[in-house]
Design an enzyme around this catalytic site. Structure first.
Site, short mmCIF file in Angstrom:
data_model
loop_
_atom_site.label_atom_id
_atom_site.label_comp_id
_atom_site.label_asym_id
_atom_site.label_seq_id
_atom_site.Cartn_x
_atom_site.Cartn_y
_atom_site.Cartn_z
N LYS A 13 0.75 -1.02 -0.02
CA LYS A 13 0.00 0.02 0.00
C LYS A 13 0.89 1.13 -0.12
CE LYS A 13 -4.53 0.60 0.14
NZ LYS A 13 -5.40 -0.24 -0.25
N1 GLU Z 1 -7.08 -0.32 -3.26
C1 GLU Z 1 -8.09 -1.29 -3.62
C2 GLU Z 1 -8.11 -2.24 -2.59
O1 GLU Z 1 -8.06 -1.63 -1.31
C3 GLU Z 1 -7.53 -1.76 -4.70
C4 GLU Z 1 -6.01 -2.42 -4.93
C5 GLU Z 1 -5.66 -3.00 -6.26
O2 GLU Z 1 -6.51 -2.89 -7.20
O3 GLU Z 1 -4.35 -3.25 -6.25
O4 GLU Z 1 -8.43 -3.45 -2.51
#
Ligand code: GLU
Length: 443
Positions: free
Chosen positions: A133
């Site tokens: 993240k």
């Molecule tokens: N931010 C989204 C999540 O928390 C998508 C992450 C992604 O597609 O890599 O799942």
């Protein structure tokens, strides 16, 4: 005094974070420290899994984390300093995957928790990814488009040692969107000297994005909702739904739930919400929101606060806003029979126990909102093979994968006599632990 020091003194030093806050993390209620909460969930699930202590210990910490502090030229000509992060939690099952969040509330602990949740989410959905993240401490609404682009390009450059199509693939999250992904893709590609579409997902389709990606998280929420209603023997056309968070996730989930015959009785955005027991048309509410900036003021409704929405009398509560919405303070007041976690971490561990004891079925975040990363995976595969699929194929694949995820979670929950959350974690952690053992500990 030189001109430069004069200028610095005039506007005052701009510090993007408070050092004591970073070190002590005293800003939030202890129940609301999401990293501590992610660890508490992990420890609870471990009681049902036999894995080596050292392997479990490894998974408690991020594999690597990067903090960056960087300058951005603002429209006024001033230089402002921003702070950002990129955290890789685990890369055992493949390249790391996870969104980038722009929010004034971003902290390193939050990014750590969100990275850990991405590891579990990808493993649960059996995607060949680890978890990551990123985040920047910024309110994107306060920036002009030009400032947002400058900030994104500079942040991308700062974290470029962490990202790549084979190593770590960012995507949108709170406060970011497909345009920001386009700038990330372009910046990374400029550094390499050729186009690298597979370095991010959630891009515009014009530059290698996937059809259906924008709606995928909300669509996945709606799929799991339909599964949960069936499990509980509730007919969708008899179900009433309240949706907290009417952004990309909540608005799509509401529209699809409405199309399935459910009655949407309340929705809310960051500034408040609206309620009508006769039902709302989510498409009209969304049009209204796009024109006026918020859902408040939508005709023929009672105005409600975000807190009030949570305790409304309804069958299904979709929490698609931010973390820590259902806590020890309000878990006893929830009236819904099903809580769908469209956001990451909207229910604290203490609240989770209360909901469980009260027989409320919680569709855990790592399953409920996994539609986004699932279609991100499909986007990445399409980019790597330079061959793109029609939207029907994407949505069918998503439906199949979500169904498989839901079924496996319920089978595990039954086997271990645990909640769906614990079951989802058990499945995910076991897969990751197996991968660690098969690969072996280097050297
Ligand atoms: N931010 C989204 C999540 O928390 C998508 C992450 C992604 O597609 O890599 O799942």
């Amino acid at each position: 005094m030189t001109d430069q020091t004069k200028e610095y003194g005039a506007s005052g030093p701009s510090c993007p974070f408070s050092i004591s806050e970073e070190l002590t993390n005293t800003r939030r209620d202890p129940e609301e420290n999401v990293y501590a909460n992610a660890l508490a969930q992990f420890d609870k699930a471990l009681q049902h899994i036999r894995i080596k202590e050292g392997v479990a210990e490894t998974l408690r910490y991020p594999k690597r984390e990067l903090s960056v502090t960087f300058p951005v030229v603002m429209d006024s000509g001033d230089i402002k300093i921003f702070r950002g992060y990129r955290v890789h939690h685990s890369a055992v099952r493949g390249p790391t995957k996870g969104g980038i969040r722009y929010s004034p509330d971003v902290t390193l602990d939050e990014v750590r928790a969100l990275a850990m949740w991405m590891t579990w989410k990808c493993a649960l959905m059996d995607l060949p990814y680890g978890g990551a993240k990123g985040g920047v401490v910024v309110d994107p609404k306060q920036l002009s488009m030009r400032e947002l682009e400058n900030l994104t390009r500079r942040y991308t450059t700062e974290i470029s040692i962490m990202i790549g199509p084979d190593s770590d693939i960012p995507a949108p999250d709170m406060g970011t969107n497909s345009q920001i992904m386009a700038w990330i893709m372009d910046t990374y590609s400029m550094h390499r000297g050729f186009s690298v579409p597979a370095v991010v997902t959630g891009k515009p389709v014009e530059i290698g994005g996937s059809l259906g990606r924008t709606e995928a998280t909300g669509r996945g929420v709606a799929f799991t909702l339909a599964e949960a209603l069936q499990l509980k023997g509730i007919n969708p056309s008899q179900a009433t739904v309240a949706v907290q968070g009417f952004g990309n996730v909540g608005s799509v989930a509401a529209r699809l739930a409405h199309e399935m015959g459910m009655k949407i009785v309340a929705v809310s955005g960051s500034t408040g919400g609206v309620y009508n027991d006769q039902g709302l048309d989510p498409v009209l509410v969304n049009n209204f929101r796009q024109q006026s900036g918020c859902v408040s003021g939508f005709p023929r409704c009672d105005e409600i606060t975000n807190a009030e929405l949570l305790t409304i009398d309804c069958d299904v509560l979709v929490v698609a806003a931010v973390e820590n919405q259902i806590t020890a303070r309000n878990a006893d007041l929830i009236k819904a029979k099903i809580v769908a976690e469209g956001a990451n971490g909207p229910v604290t561990p203490v609240a989770d126990e209360i909901l469980n004891d009260r027989g409320i079925f919680v569709i855990p975040d790592i399953l409920c909102n996994a539609g986004g990363v699932t279609v991100s995976y499909l986007e990445w595969v399409q980019d790597l093979q330079s061959f793109f699929w029609p939207v029907e194929e994407i949505n069918n694949k998503l439906r199949t994968l979500m169904h498989k995820g839901f079924e496996s979670v319920m089978a595990c929950a039954e086997k271990h006599r645990v909640s769906a959350r614990e079951a989802a974690l058990i499945l995910a952690i076991r897969r990751i632990a197996d991968a660690i053992m098969i690969r072996g500990i280097y050297p």
